[in-house]
Design a protein around this motif. Sequence first.
Motif, PDB file in Angstrom:
ATOM      1  N   MET A 302       4.217  -0.512  -4.700  1.00  0.00           N
ATOM      2  CA  MET A 302       2.868  -1.040  -4.474  1.00  0.00           C
ATOM      3  C   MET A 302       2.008  -0.136  -3.593  1.00  0.00           C
ATOM      4  O   MET A 302       0.791  -0.104  -3.738  1.00  0.00           O
ATOM      5  N   ARG A 303       2.617   0.605  -2.686  1.00  0.00           N
ATOM      6  CA  ARG A 303       1.811   1.480  -1.828  1.00  0.00           C
ATOM      7  C   ARG A 303       1.165   2.606  -2.633  1.00  0.00           C
ATOM      8  O   ARG A 303       0.141   3.158  -2.233  1.00  0.00           O
ATOM      9  N   ALA A 304       1.765   2.953  -3.744  1.00  0.00           N
ATOM     10  CA  ALA A 304       1.162   3.972  -4.607  1.00  0.00           C
ATOM     11  C   ALA A 304      -0.156   3.464  -5.191  1.00  0.00           C
ATOM     12  O   ALA A 304      -1.088   4.249  -5.399  1.00  0.00           O
ATOM     13  N   LYS A 305      -0.236   2.179  -5.424  1.00  0.00           N
ATOM     14  CA  LYS A 305      -1.488   1.609  -5.926  1.00  0.00           C
ATOM     15  C   LYS A 305      -2.567   1.665  -4.845  1.00  0.00           C
ATOM     16  O   LYS A 305      -3.742   1.916  -5.131  1.00  0.00           O
ATOM     17  N   TYR A 306      -2.157   1.460  -3.590  1.00  0.00           N
ATOM     18  CA  TYR A 306      -3.105   1.627  -2.481  1.00  0.00           C
ATOM     19  C   TYR A 306      -3.548   3.075  -2.391  1.00  0.00           C
ATOM     20  O   TYR A 306      -4.738   3.366  -2.228  1.00  0.00           O
ATOM     21  N   ASP A 307      -2.592   3.994  -2.521  1.00  0.00           N
ATOM     22  CA  ASP A 307      -2.912   5.416  -2.412  1.00  0.00           C
ATOM     23  C   ASP A 307      -3.895   5.832  -3.510  1.00  0.00           C
ATOM     24  O   ASP A 307      -4.765   6.675  -3.282  1.00  0.00           O
ATOM     25  N   ALA A 308      -3.769   5.223  -4.687  1.00  0.00           N
ATOM     26  CA  ALA A 308      -4.650   5.570  -5.805  1.00  0.00           C
ATOM     27  C   ALA A 308      -6.051   5.014  -5.603  1.00  0.00           C
ATOM     28  O   ALA A 308      -7.047   5.646  -5.989  1.00  0.00           O
ATOM     29  N   ASP A 309      -6.141   3.838  -4.981  1.00  0.00           N
ATOM     30  CA  ASP A 309      -7.461   3.198  -4.812  1.00  0.00           C
ATOM     31  C   ASP A 309      -7.430   2.340  -3.542  1.00  0.00           C
ATOM     32  O   ASP A 309      -7.277   1.113  -3.604  1.00  0.00           O
ATOM     33  N   PRO A 310      -7.571   2.977  -2.359  1.00  0.00           N
ATOM     34  CA  PRO A 310      -7.476   2.251  -1.079  1.00  0.00           C
ATOM     35  C   PRO A 310      -8.475   1.108  -0.960  1.00  0.00           C
ATOM     36  O   PRO A 310      -8.173   0.074  -0.356  1.00  0.00           O
TER      37      PRO A 310
END
Length: 412
Positions: A302-310
């Motif tokens: 899930m943190r990768a989704k944050y990294d893609a679109d904070p």
Amino acid sequence: MKRIFLFAALLVLAATACDRDEYKDKTPNDPALYLDAAASRPDINVFFKRTVETQQKNLMAVLSSPLSHDIEASLAVDPALVDLYNARHGTDYELLDKSHYELSTNALSIAAGEVNSKPATVQFKNLTALPIDVTYLVPVTIASSDVGLLGASSRVWYLVKQTSAVTTVADLTDNWITFPTLDKAGPQSDLFNGLTAVTYEIIVRVKKFDKQKAEISSVMGVEQYLLLRFGDTSFPRQQLQVQAGGSKFPDADDVKSLEANEWYHLAMTYDVLAGDMRIYVNGEVQSEGKAKWSGEAVDLAMRAKYDADPETNASLKEAYQFLIGYSYDEKRPLQGEVAEARVWSKVRTAKEIWDHMYDVDPAADGLLGYWKFDTPEDGDIIRDMTGHGNDGVAAKPLKWNTSVEVPQINKE
């Protein structure tokens, strides 16, 4: 047949008598000599995989209490002890040929006032020439005319075998495996998101289930999301449980508790949309039923989704991530050893799990991550065998056990 059993019994009685004779005319406080390698148990496994050419084991002469004068001791391989070992254990192992082992010394000294000698080694060599899955014995003894011996601890049997089984594992006691690439947006983390089916697999041996330290042993997965673990509040400490979204599976059942210090292949399969879940132990279904989910796909990174679109995914900045041996915090440790682990984007069938418990094609369809804990030379890195590049990284310096033999249940 009766003669064989009578001979074995006589050998054991003779060995017991010898042990007793060593204490004749001695008081409990007399210093005695023994081998440190035999202090905990008299037999030591020297198991290795096919690519290993040499192994080394260390040992020392030890006094139970110091003396005011130097002690001289002899170290030797005693072939006569092979029959004794076989009689005691019902085995028929042969003595390892001299070309495959060498003692670093035949003499050990303990200086006055000291209790330990300098270390000696047993060097095992030319190991790849040995046949697969055949066990040999190397009995090593210590003797001295200066002091008595401490019973059976004056000898140790090395069991030497080139095995087809797993022989190297990582000790995750008070340690765990992280996956830094799953924190970053990109094709590596994308593999672990948007899943409509999941299979976890792991080969593990829990050293202890310490309820005083923690009510949970985290095995693998994502805390408060999709986590395979042992125990829970008001749940059997040694039973497997899956936390799937807001539900927990299965119901408590003490009969399903597993044992400490036993190797297990564990698997969890989950059809996310249908809610069908199964837990397997050593290739057999232990629990099956429904585990409710929100109906959305599973995201293990899930943190990768944050990294893609904070901006859009601000709430995922500190989201729990996929880990092995850790979940909520350090108070829920696995406290055990791991041989390998896998994550799939499909529901593996019972036959697939049974047939490939201990090895699988790294290019198999649906295999997202495959980590074999068998490369101490890589230090604290656990390579992703799939080639996807999601290598594991130990949170603390890894401890390795390079002389185990994980039983292969599906080959027995």
